[in-house]
Write an enzyme that holds these catalytic residues in place. Structure first.
Site, PDB file in Angstrom:
ATOM      1  N   ASN A   1       0.837  -1.212   0.000  1.00  0.00           N
ATOM      2  CA  ASN A   1       0.000   0.000   0.000  1.00  0.00           C
ATOM      3  C   ASN A   1       0.865   1.253   0.000  1.00  0.00           C
ATOM      4  O   ASN A   1       0.533   2.244  -0.647  1.00  0.00           O
ATOM      5  CB  ASN A   1      -0.966   0.001   1.188  1.00  0.00           C
ATOM      6  CG  ASN A   1      -2.194  -0.840   0.906  1.00  0.00           C
ATOM      7  OD1 ASN A   1      -3.054  -0.455   0.130  1.00  0.00           O
ATOM      8  ND2 ASN A   1      -2.253  -2.018   1.513  1.00  0.00           N
TER       9      ASN A   1
ATOM     10  N   ILE B   1      -2.313  -0.886  17.273  1.00  0.00           N
ATOM     11  CA  ILE B   1      -3.430   0.029  17.535  1.00  0.00           C
ATOM     12  C   ILE B   1      -2.878   1.350  18.069  1.00  0.00           C
ATOM     13  O   ILE B   1      -2.056   1.370  18.977  1.00  0.00           O
ATOM     14  CB  ILE B   1      -4.421  -0.588  18.562  1.00  0.00           C
ATOM     15  CG1 ILE B   1      -4.944  -1.943  18.072  1.00  0.00           C
ATOM     16  CG2 ILE B   1      -5.558   0.375  18.877  1.00  0.00           C
ATOM     17  CD1 ILE B   1      -5.906  -1.897  16.909  1.00  0.00           C
ATOM     18  N   LEU B   2      -3.348   2.452  17.483  1.00  0.00           N
ATOM     19  CA  LEU B   2      -2.911   3.773  17.941  1.00  0.00           C
ATOM     20  C   LEU B   2      -3.896   4.325  18.964  1.00  0.00           C
ATOM     21  O   LEU B   2      -5.070   3.979  18.947  1.00  0.00           O
ATOM     22  CB  LEU B   2      -2.852   4.740  16.763  1.00  0.00           C
ATOM     23  CG  LEU B   2      -1.781   4.463  15.721  1.00  0.00           C
ATOM     24  CD1 LEU B   2      -1.874   5.499  14.613  1.00  0.00           C
ATOM     25  CD2 LEU B   2      -0.395   4.478  16.339  1.00  0.00           C
TER      26      LEU B   2
ATOM     27  N   ASN C   1      -6.826   5.121   7.536  1.00  0.00           N
ATOM     28  CA  ASN C   1      -6.443   3.704   7.583  1.00  0.00           C
ATOM     29  C   ASN C   1      -7.052   2.984   6.394  1.00  0.00           C
ATOM     30  O   ASN C   1      -8.122   3.342   5.930  1.00  0.00           O
ATOM     31  CB  ASN C   1      -6.957   3.067   8.883  1.00  0.00           C
ATOM     32  CG  ASN C   1      -6.558   1.604   9.012  1.00  0.00           C
ATOM     33  OD1 ASN C   1      -5.409   1.236   8.738  1.00  0.00           O
ATOM     34  ND2 ASN C   1      -7.491   0.750   9.417  1.00  0.00           N
TER      35      ASN C   1
ATOM     36  N   HIS D   1      -8.447  -0.769   5.457  1.00  0.00           N
ATOM     37  CA  HIS D   1      -8.818  -2.045   6.067  1.00  0.00           C
ATOM     38  C   HIS D   1      -9.324  -2.984   4.968  1.00  0.00           C
ATOM     39  O   HIS D   1     -10.138  -2.568   4.133  1.00  0.00           O
ATOM     40  CB  HIS D   1      -9.904  -1.827   7.137  1.00  0.00           C
ATOM     41  CG  HIS D   1     -10.268  -3.100   7.825  1.00  0.00           C
ATOM     42  ND1 HIS D   1      -9.463  -3.673   8.788  1.00  0.00           N
ATOM     43  CD2 HIS D   1     -11.319  -3.943   7.641  1.00  0.00           C
ATOM     44  CE1 HIS D   1     -10.020  -4.806   9.193  1.00  0.00           C
ATOM     45  NE2 HIS D   1     -11.138  -4.986   8.505  1.00  0.00           N
TER      46      HIS D   1
ATOM     47  N   GLU E   1     -10.887   6.608  18.228  1.00  0.00           N
ATOM     48  CA  GLU E   1     -10.519   5.701  19.324  1.00  0.00           C
ATOM     49  C   GLU E   1     -11.162   4.323  19.201  1.00  0.00           C
ATOM     50  O   GLU E   1     -10.766   3.382  19.893  1.00  0.00           O
ATOM     51  CB  GLU E   1     -10.815   6.353  20.690  1.00  0.00           C
ATOM     52  CG  GLU E   1     -12.266   6.609  21.024  1.00  0.00           C
ATOM     53  CD  GLU E   1     -12.889   7.747  20.202  1.00  0.00           C
ATOM     54  OE1 GLU E   1     -14.128   7.843  20.215  1.00  0.00           O
ATOM     55  OE2 GLU E   1     -12.156   8.516  19.543  1.00  0.00           O
TER      56      GLU E   1
ATOM     57  N   ASP F   1     -11.234   0.564  13.775  1.00  0.00           N
ATOM     58  CA  ASP F   1     -11.958   0.513  12.488  1.00  0.00           C
ATOM     59  C   ASP F   1     -13.315   1.211  12.561  1.00  0.00           C
ATOM     60  O   ASP F   1     -14.216   0.918  11.756  1.00  0.00           O
ATOM     61  CB  ASP F   1     -12.140  -0.942  11.998  1.00  0.00           C
ATOM     62  CG  ASP F   1     -10.802  -1.639  11.774  1.00  0.00           C
ATOM     63  OD1 ASP F   1      -9.852  -0.972  11.332  1.00  0.00           O
ATOM     64  OD2 ASP F   1     -10.703  -2.846  12.050  1.00  0.00           O
TER      65      ASP F   1
ATOM     66  N   ALA G   1      -8.883  -3.226  -4.996  1.00  0.00           N
ATOM     67  CA  ALA G   1      -9.512  -2.240  -4.118  1.00  0.00           C
ATOM     68  C   ALA G   1      -8.501  -1.374  -3.354  1.00  0.00           C
ATOM     69  O   ALA G   1      -8.449  -0.160  -3.553  1.00  0.00           O
ATOM     70  CB  ALA G   1     -10.459  -2.936  -3.137  1.00  0.00           C
ATOM     71  N   GLU G   2      -7.674  -1.991  -2.496  1.00  0.00           N
ATOM     72  CA  GLU G   2      -6.830  -1.190  -1.592  1.00  0.00           C
ATOM     73  C   GLU G   2      -5.919  -0.197  -2.317  1.00  0.00           C
ATOM     74  O   GLU G   2      -5.869   0.984  -1.969  1.00  0.00           O
ATOM     75  CB  GLU G   2      -5.958  -2.112  -0.732  1.00  0.00           C
ATOM     76  CG  GLU G   2      -6.758  -2.988   0.204  1.00  0.00           C
ATOM     77  CD  GLU G   2      -5.868  -3.845   1.087  1.00  0.00           C
ATOM     78  OE1 GLU G   2      -4.855  -3.352   1.604  1.00  0.00           O
ATOM     79  OE2 GLU G   2      -6.195  -5.034   1.273  1.00  0.00           O
TER      80      GLU G   2
HETATM   81  C1  GAR Z   1      -3.201  -4.850   3.811  1.00  0.00           C
HETATM   82  O1  GAR Z   1      -4.062  -5.832   3.263  1.00  0.00           O
HETATM   83  C2  GAR Z   1      -3.974  -3.923   4.714  1.00  0.00           C
HETATM   84  O2  GAR Z   1      -5.281  -3.672   4.273  1.00  0.00           O
HETATM   85  C3  GAR Z   1      -4.004  -4.721   5.995  1.00  0.00           C
HETATM   86  O3  GAR Z   1      -2.707  -5.282   6.083  1.00  0.00           O
HETATM   87  C4  GAR Z   1      -2.184  -5.485   4.761  1.00  0.00           C
HETATM   88  C5  GAR Z   1      -0.824  -4.829   4.666  1.00  0.00           C
HETATM   89  O4  GAR Z   1      -0.204  -5.042   3.419  1.00  0.00           O
HETATM   90  N1  GAR Z   1      -4.345  -3.882   7.112  1.00  0.00           N
HETATM   91  C6  GAR Z   1      -5.112  -4.279   8.135  1.00  0.00           C
HETATM   92  O5  GAR Z   1      -5.527  -5.416   8.249  1.00  0.00           O
HETATM   93  C7  GAR Z   1      -5.431  -3.198   9.156  1.00  0.00           C
HETATM   94  N2  GAR Z   1      -6.437  -3.641  10.057  1.00  0.00           N
HETATM   95  P1  GAR Z   1       0.963  -4.105   2.877  1.00  0.00           P
HETATM   96  O6  GAR Z   1       2.020  -3.992   3.981  1.00  0.00           O
HETATM   97  O7  GAR Z   1       1.504  -4.835   1.686  1.00  0.00           O
HETATM   98  O8  GAR Z   1       0.386  -2.768   2.499  1.00  0.00           O
END
Ligand code: GAR
Length: 197
Positions: free
Chosen positions: A14, A94-95, A109, A111, A149, A152, A181-182
């Site tokens: 990402n 978690i922040l 973020n 998700h 806080e 998600d 998507a991401e």
């Molecule tokens: C991604 O799929 C992201 O959406 C997920 O971790 C992966 C990281 O991949 N994040 C979560 O689950 C947050 N709750 P990346 O390091 O290759 O971007």
């Protein structure tokens, strides 16, 4: 130009999408630093290749396992780098506390599900896709949202749906959700927030 700080924990695909989309999708901001809570995160190499300064801040090894100290150190680094917007790009800690107050409505973020499905404490990385497959949903996806806080639980910025396919494994599904998507909605959400503030 808004100054963007990216927090990572792992592979950093990402982060790579954000780097690649600077100047095209992300026009109102630039990535000025990357911070990882793991020293072996491959995303650190991606940042170095792109000439972006990095810092490792680990909760146990550097902060004695103390949440407040961990948050304080990350917040101090973001301030030091004069960051306006923070992006959690696969940041799996978690922040809380200081960081959420200082950067209210300025932390994004990504998700890997359609919130409110398969989210909250304990749902991260592959676990999210395992849960979606074992529930038997036919559609999943990704959500870019603001961080507050509640894990998600912040305001949703963008979502994109991805179909489950026959023979999907958590790994295959994770890859498709990232590609379809991401990597698309995260840069778009970052531009939305940078442009708006
Ligand atoms: C991604 O799929 C992201 O959406 C997920 O971790 C992966 C990281 O991949 N994040 C979560 O689950 C947050 N709750 P990346 O390091 O290759 O971007």
């Amino acid at each position: 130009m808004k100054r963007i700080g990216v927090l990572i924990s792992g592979g950093g695909t990402n982060l790579q999408a954000l780097i690649d989309k600077q100047g095209s999708v992300i026009k109102s901001g630039e990535i000025v630093c990357v911070c990882s809570n793991r020293s072996d995160a491959y995303g650190l190499e991606r940042a170095k290749k792109a000439g972006i300064p990095t810092r490792v801040i680990r909760k146990n090894a550097d902060c004695g396992g103390d949440d407040a100290e961990f948050n304080h150190r990350i917040c101090a680094y973001m301030k030091e780098m004069d960051v306006d917007v923070i992006v959690l790009a696969g940041f799996l800690a978690i922040l809380g506390g200081e960081l959420l107050t200082e950067y209210a409505d300025r932390i994004i973020n990504i998700h890997p599900s359609l919130i409110p499905s398969f989210c909250g404490d304990g749902f991260y990385g592959l676990k999210v896709h395992e849960a979606a497959l074992s529930y038997g949903v036919k559609v999943t996806g990704a959500t870019a949202h603001l961080v507050n806080e509640i894990t998600d639980g912040g305001r949703i910025l963008l979502q994109k749906a991805v179909y489950i396919e026959d023979g999907d494994t958590p790994e295959l599904l994770q890859k498709r959700v990232m590609e379809q998507a991401e990597w698309i909605i995260l840069p778009e959400a970052v531009e939305m927030v940078c442009k708006q503030i």
